[in-house]
Design an enzyme around this catalytic site. Structure first.
Site, PDB file in Angstrom:
ATOM      1  N   CYS A   9      -7.099 -12.978   2.219  1.00 22.71           N
ATOM      2  CA  CYS A   9      -5.923 -14.435   3.371  1.00 22.71           C
ATOM      3  C   CYS A   9      -4.672 -15.206   2.599  1.00 22.71           C
ATOM      4  O   CYS A   9      -4.791 -16.214   2.600  1.00 22.71           O
ATOM      5  CB  CYS A   9      -7.186 -15.393   3.409  1.00 22.71           C
ATOM      6  SG  CYS A   9      -8.266 -15.373   4.452  1.00 22.71           S
ATOM      7  N   ILE A  12       0.296 -11.979   3.258  1.00 21.54           N
ATOM      8  CA  ILE A  12       0.224 -10.608   4.300  1.00 21.54           C
ATOM      9  C   ILE A  12      -0.989 -11.008   5.855  1.00 21.54           C
ATOM     10  O   ILE A  12       0.115 -11.015   6.395  1.00 21.54           O
ATOM     11  CB  ILE A  12       0.325  -9.060   3.787  1.00 21.54           C
ATOM     12  CG1 ILE A  12       0.870  -8.072   4.918  1.00 21.54           C
ATOM     13  CG2 ILE A  12      -1.299  -9.125   3.454  1.00 21.54           C
ATOM     14  CD1 ILE A  12       2.471  -8.267   5.246  1.00 21.54           C
ATOM     15  N   TYR A  55     -16.705  -9.405  -0.042  1.00 19.54           N
ATOM     16  CA  TYR A  55     -16.381  -9.174   1.028  1.00 19.54           C
ATOM     17  C   TYR A  55     -17.819  -8.286   1.587  1.00 19.54           C
ATOM     18  O   TYR A  55     -17.837  -7.809   2.875  1.00 19.54           O
ATOM     19  CB  TYR A  55     -15.155  -7.979   1.646  1.00 19.54           C
ATOM     20  CG  TYR A  55     -15.244  -7.131   0.144  1.00 19.54           C
ATOM     21  CD1 TYR A  55     -16.560  -5.335   0.300  1.00 19.54           C
ATOM     22  CD2 TYR A  55     -15.056  -6.786  -1.517  1.00 19.54           C
ATOM     23  CE1 TYR A  55     -16.275  -4.591  -0.584  1.00 19.54           C
ATOM     24  CE2 TYR A  55     -15.372  -5.480  -1.888  1.00 19.54           C
ATOM     25  CZ  TYR A  55     -15.825  -4.192  -1.142  1.00 19.54           C
ATOM     26  OH  TYR A  55     -15.856  -3.575  -2.261  1.00 19.54           O
ATOM     27  N   LEU A  71      -5.554  -6.789   0.471  1.00 14.84           N
ATOM     28  CA  LEU A  71      -5.692  -7.224  -0.732  1.00 14.84           C
ATOM     29  C   LEU A  71      -4.644  -6.212  -1.782  1.00 14.84           C
ATOM     30  O   LEU A  71      -3.541  -5.566  -1.706  1.00 14.84           O
ATOM     31  CB  LEU A  71      -7.245  -6.686  -0.544  1.00 14.84           C
ATOM     32  CG  LEU A  71      -8.344  -7.617  -0.076  1.00 14.84           C
ATOM     33  CD1 LEU A  71      -9.684  -5.828  -0.392  1.00 14.84           C
ATOM     34  CD2 LEU A  71      -8.482  -8.585  -0.683  1.00 14.84           C
ATOM     35  N   LYS A  94      -0.198  -1.167   3.184  1.00  9.46           N
ATOM     36  CA  LYS A  94       0.026  -0.185   2.515  1.00  9.46           C
ATOM     37  C   LYS A  94       0.313  -0.837   1.015  1.00  9.46           C
ATOM     38  O   LYS A  94       0.141  -1.853   0.660  1.00  9.46           O
ATOM     39  CB  LYS A  94       1.694   0.537   3.169  1.00  9.46           C
ATOM     40  CG  LYS A  94       2.785  -0.885   3.504  1.00  9.46           C
ATOM     41  CD  LYS A  94       3.209  -1.925   2.156  1.00  9.46           C
ATOM     42  CE  LYS A  94       3.463  -3.181   2.504  1.00  9.46           C
ATOM     43  NZ  LYS A  94       4.240  -4.071   1.607  1.00  9.46           N
ATOM     44  N   ASP A 181       5.773  -1.304  -2.283  1.00  7.44           N
ATOM     45  CA  ASP A 181       5.515  -2.439  -1.716  1.00  7.44           C
ATOM     46  C   ASP A 181       6.638  -2.103  -1.004  1.00  7.44           C
ATOM     47  O   ASP A 181       6.177  -2.492   0.693  1.00  7.44           O
ATOM     48  CB  ASP A 181       6.488  -3.581  -2.661  1.00  7.44           C
ATOM     49  CG  ASP A 181       6.544  -4.880  -1.963  1.00  7.44           C
ATOM     50  OD1 ASP A 181       5.762  -4.860  -0.815  1.00  7.44           O
ATOM     51  OD2 ASP A 181       7.798  -5.555  -1.977  1.00  7.44           O
TER      52      ASP A 181
END
Length: 344
Positions: A9, A12, A55, A71, A94, A181
């Site tokens: 959370c 992104i 999770y 994540l 990604k 990134d």
């Protein structure tokens, strides 16, 4: 209706996944997860979902059809694999993994469980990029000679929920820095526009950020299988603003993509004619730059209509392999041939 769980959370998820699922009439957010219970509770309350800090517990929910994995990089593969084995469709941020072996395992597990695996590359959905692909494939600018593509900004500390304490700067969690990134987005775009990458040479540095071992500046030379050569730059050191531009140099003209503040695509022909396209602008994380990346909508549509997504696990792996080759080139000081040497 596709029922979704979002794992992670952070920024992104908040800026893209959750808001875009919420806006999609064919998606329902039923569960969210974060190891920080306050973040999970906040998003659960906002979107009317169940909150989890584990999770694996979320994955046990029968009412969840699909998962978004938002994540740190090192968790992309293991959590995606667990979700696929639990019978969930997966949209993974990604880079899809941190090694080629992990990426291949994700692909195989998705195939074994007959589930959709999509990687959240957004550059193929940008209007200027799609128009450029049409122009290239139609022969409008003739033979492609060269290209340059760049993706840089001030660094993830400017938008990450944890600021400078973000996992982006932790080598164990991030594994790959600016190349993973930002650079992986551009490898995916260049492959989309010009075909597969054959050879990679690169210089990778940590020069702009202190107290971190992840790369923050990288420049790679790419040779495509077609023979076209060009450069790719990824950086967290563009201190006064971002650059997300690509320029394609062709026989009959030049395509300038996201290189002008007013026109998303400018075509400069050799006969002097200039055509300026006012298209939907590329997405950014700056205030006001976030509307719809089309990634979520495409994922939802692909799952509900049982269609192969534009960025499959196989596509994600090919883009990751270019980044891994760039890192290998920097380390070995050699050109890496993607056709001959498996990257790890």
């Amino acid at each position: 209706m596709m029922r979704v769980g979002v794992i992670g959370c952070g920024s992104i998820a908040r800026l893209r996944h959750l808001v875009e699922y919420w806006a999609n009439k064919n998606a329902e957010i039923v569960a969210v997860c974060d190891i920080d219970s306050s973040r999970a509770d906040e998003m659960a309350e906002k979107y009317g979902a169940k909150a989890f800090t584990n999770y694996e517990e979320l994955l046990q929910l029968d009412e969840v059809d699909a998962i978004s994995v938002c994540l740190p990089n090192d968790l992309h593969a293991p959590v995606s694999i667990a979700a696929l084995n639990a019978g969930k469709h997966v949209l993974c941020e990604k880079p899809m993994a941190t090694t080629s072996e992990e990426a291949e395992e994700m692909i195989q597990v998705a195939r074994k469980n007959s589930r959709t695996l999509m990687i959240a590359h957004n550059q193929r959905f940008v209007a200027s990029h799609q128009k450029a692909k049409q122009l290239i494939e139609s022969g409008e600018i003739g033979k492609i000679y060269s290209f340059r593509t760049s993706f840089g900004h001030r660094g993830p500390e400017k938008w990450s929920i944890d600021g400078r304490d973000s996992w982006f700067f932790n080598k164990d969690e991030a594994v790959i820095g600016a190349l993973g990134d930002l650079g992986v987005h551009k490898t995916d775009l260049i492959r989309y526009l010009l075909g597969e990458v054959a050879e990679v040479g690169a210089f990778v540095e940590t020069s702009a950020k202190e107290n971190t071992e992840v790369d923050d500046n990288a420049v790679a030379i790419l040779k495509m299988e077609s023979g076209v050569i060009g450069t790719l730059a990824a950086s967290w050191s563009y201190v006064t603003g971002g650059d997300n531009s690509t320029i394609i140099y062709g026989e009959k003209g030049i395509l300038r993509l996201e290189d002008d503040p007013n026109y998303s695509l400018i075509v400069q022909y050799t006969n002097g004619e200039v055509v300026k396209y006012e298209l939907d602008k590329i997405q950014t994380n700056e205030e006001g730059g976030q509307t719809n990346s089309h990634v979520i909508d495409h994922f939802v549509h692909s799952v509900l209509h049982e269609k192969e997504p534009l960025i499959t696990g196989e596509e994600g792996k090919k883009s990751l392999d270019v980044v891994l080759a760039a890192l290998a080139s920097n380390e070995t000081k050699k050109i890496i041939d993607l056709r001959a040497v498996p990257v790890r």
